[in-house]
Design an enzyme around this catalytic site. Structure first.
Site, PDB file in Angstrom:
ATOM      1  N   MET A  59     -10.789   5.116  -2.395  1.00 23.42           N
ATOM      2  CA  MET A  59     -10.322   3.769  -2.037  1.00 23.42           C
ATOM      3  C   MET A  59     -10.775   2.709  -3.046  1.00 23.42           C
ATOM      4  O   MET A  59      -9.986   1.853  -3.463  1.00 23.42           O
ATOM      5  CB  MET A  59     -10.821   3.395  -0.637  1.00 23.42           C
ATOM      6  CG  MET A  59     -10.190   2.116  -0.113  1.00 23.42           C
ATOM      7  SD  MET A  59     -10.874   1.566   1.450  1.00 23.42           S
ATOM      8  CE  MET A  59     -10.424   2.886   2.554  1.00 23.42           C
ATOM      9  N   TYR A 107     -13.944  13.722  -4.007  1.00 27.14           N
ATOM     10  CA  TYR A 107     -13.568  14.325  -2.725  1.00 27.14           C
ATOM     11  C   TYR A 107     -12.808  15.637  -2.928  1.00 27.14           C
ATOM     12  O   TYR A 107     -11.938  15.733  -3.795  1.00 27.14           O
ATOM     13  CB  TYR A 107     -12.680  13.368  -1.935  1.00 27.14           C
ATOM     14  CG  TYR A 107     -13.406  12.171  -1.350  1.00 27.14           C
ATOM     15  CD1 TYR A 107     -14.578  12.320  -0.614  1.00 27.14           C
ATOM     16  CD2 TYR A 107     -12.899  10.894  -1.528  1.00 27.14           C
ATOM     17  CE1 TYR A 107     -15.227  11.215  -0.077  1.00 27.14           C
ATOM     18  CE2 TYR A 107     -13.542   9.776  -0.990  1.00 27.14           C
ATOM     19  CZ  TYR A 107     -14.713   9.955  -0.267  1.00 27.14           C
ATOM     20  OH  TYR A 107     -15.344   8.856   0.260  1.00 27.14           O
ATOM     21  N   LYS A 122      10.682 -11.804  -4.148  1.00 27.94           N
ATOM     22  CA  LYS A 122      10.289 -11.183  -2.872  1.00 27.94           C
ATOM     23  C   LYS A 122       8.917 -10.513  -3.019  1.00 27.94           C
ATOM     24  O   LYS A 122       8.417 -10.343  -4.136  1.00 27.94           O
ATOM     25  CB  LYS A 122      11.354 -10.170  -2.453  1.00 27.94           C
ATOM     26  CG  LYS A 122      11.557  -9.029  -3.453  1.00 27.94           C
ATOM     27  CD  LYS A 122      12.860  -8.268  -3.197  1.00 27.94           C
ATOM     28  CE  LYS A 122      13.013  -7.110  -4.176  1.00 27.94           C
ATOM     29  NZ  LYS A 122      14.347  -6.494  -4.086  1.00 27.94           N
ATOM     30  N   ARG A 171      22.975   1.285   1.575  1.00 25.92           N
ATOM     31  CA  ARG A 171      21.683   0.831   2.066  1.00 25.92           C
ATOM     32  C   ARG A 171      21.923  -0.387   2.941  1.00 25.92           C
ATOM     33  O   ARG A 171      21.804  -0.318   4.142  1.00 25.92           O
ATOM     34  CB  ARG A 171      20.772   0.512   0.871  1.00 25.92           C
ATOM     35  CG  ARG A 171      19.351   0.229   1.236  1.00 25.92           C
ATOM     36  CD  ARG A 171      18.497  -0.041   0.012  1.00 25.92           C
ATOM     37  NE  ARG A 171      18.856  -1.287  -0.667  1.00 25.92           N
ATOM     38  CZ  ARG A 171      18.154  -1.819  -1.667  1.00 25.92           C
ATOM     39  NH1 ARG A 171      17.069  -1.199  -2.112  1.00 25.92           N
ATOM     40  NH2 ARG A 171      18.511  -2.948  -2.233  1.00 25.92           N
TER      41      ARG A 171
END
Ligand SMILES: *Cc1c(COP(=O)(O)O)cnc(C)c1O
Length: 380
Positions: free
Chosen positions: A316, A263, A43, A141
């Site tokens: 990023m 940052y 998956k 779940r």
């Protein structure tokens, strides 16, 4: 080792995936669980490594059973493994029944409505349809609770039109071999089997298969371990790493005392440091939670076996690391920093970011250059 010199000019990041090792890992798990059979969970695009390469490698190694989460993933796997059995863990949503038949995918049915719908569809078309049943034994779940299993077993219209390939459940705490929930879930599972037709059972994922024979059933469903992950906190799984990830050093600079990095200026050392800026950030799989400040340690990268801690915020596209401890001139612009590899395991990369290796794998960059190796070593 990666042949960095052979990379296209200007490559900033590279992910190497050893398909030969992936296949060897599957074969090691297959041998480990004999006489149970071994499937493969592919998956999320083969845990981020590329289903288009992972599935053929596993099929060539002898794998005939694949698990995916969604119908569209099943469609891709069908194109890659024409004769395999494909189970879809998310099951069949209303309106998608015909698509399952078209690609010969087997839905894993997890609730009463879904079983009812799939049976009704089979009756309407005067046919028998394949299915797996997912029983909830305590994960809460997805899965049929025991009372619904009783209902399905006692009312013929549910199961008569279905050919049940597999009855499965999923463990909540299998990464902790000593956790009593494992045996408790197994007991619940075994207790309800007499209610159902005799079919193959499946309960173990990568961690569960290390719990031993009673947890193997007839089929195990490893994902993470195939990709080299160590899912169990107990016994080591007999697999080796498949993935390594490197990104380039873009700049090495001195940081004057009292200056901050990144940052929000979260890292501001009082003494002089040397900072290397790496061409990988949270868009590439160095999660932002691996950031570090004056008060908190974060993740690390490595150069030839020696680690360098991340300092300041991961952004990023860029991450800053402290290379003060390396001899002058050793860390240079254009060098490659290891993000995952021989020095930093998937598990360590996960732990450094307050998460698990699974999340690192599935977050790995789509913009990094990918190299697939070892296909020539695969044989069934
Ligand atoms: C994802 C998944 C697996 C595979 O788990 P790993 O820990 O990656 O081996 C097996 N079974 C189910 C139901 C899953 O959702």
């Amino acid at each position: 080792m990666i042949d960095f010199d052979a990379l296209p000019a200007g490559t900033t990041g590279v992910i190497q995936i050893d398909l030969g090792q992936l296949a060897a890992n599957w074969q090691a798990l297959r041998d480990e669980v004999l006489p149970a059979r071994c499937g493969a969970v592919v998956k999320a695009n083969g845990y981020g490594l590329g289903a288009d390469r992972v599935v053929p490698a596993l099929a060539n190694a002898g794998c005939q059973t694949f698990f995916v989460a969604t119908l569209s993933e099943a469609r891709e796997v069908r194109g890659l493994a024409p004769s395999a059995t494909i189970f879809v863990l998310d099951g069949v949503l209303p309106g998608s029944e015909a698509a399952f038949l078209e690609i010969d995918a087997v839905p894993v049915l997890s609730n009463l409505e879904e079983v009812g719908d799939w049976s009704a569809y089979a009756r309407q078309h005067g046919t028998t349809l394949p299915a797996a049943l997912h029983v909830d034994t305590g994960l809460n779940r997805l899965g049929l609770p025991i009372k619904d299993i009783r209902q399905i077993a006692s009312q013929a219209h549910y199961l008569d039109p279905l050919k049940i390939y597999l009855v499965m459940s999923h463990l909540a705490s299998a990464d902790e071999p000593q956790n009593a929930q494992n045996q408790a879930q197994l007991n619940v599972f075994e207790g309800l089997l007499p209610l159902l037709p005799t079919v193959a059972t499946s309960i173990a994922a990568s961690d569960g298969l290390m719990l031993g024979k009673p947890f193997h059933g007839q089929l195990v469903r490893p994902g993470y371990a195939l990709y080299g992950g160590q899912a169990s906190q107990g016994q080591a799984t007999p697999v080796k790493p498949v993935v390594s990830v490197y990104a380039r050093v873009l700049q090495v600079a001195d940081l004057a005392p009292g200056q901050s990095v990144g940052y929000s200026a979260t890292y501001k050392p009082s003494e002089q440091r040397k900072i290397a800026t790496i061409a990988a950030g949270y868009a590439d799989g160095i999660l932002r939670s691996a950031s570090a400040s004056n008060d908190e340690r974060g993740g690390q990268v490595a150069f030839a076996g020696q680690t360098a801690p991340i300092v300041g915020r991961v952004s990023m596209d860029l991450t800053t690391v402290d290379v003060t401890d390396f001899e002058d001139g050793v860390i240079k612009r254009g060098m490659w920093a290891e993000i995952v590899g021989p020095t930093i395991s998937l598990e360590q990369a996960g732990a450094h970011a307050g998460t698990i290796g699974y999340e690192i794998l599935t977050s790995l960059s789509r913009r990094f250059h990918r190299i697939y190796t070892g296909e020539e070593r695969i044989s069934a």
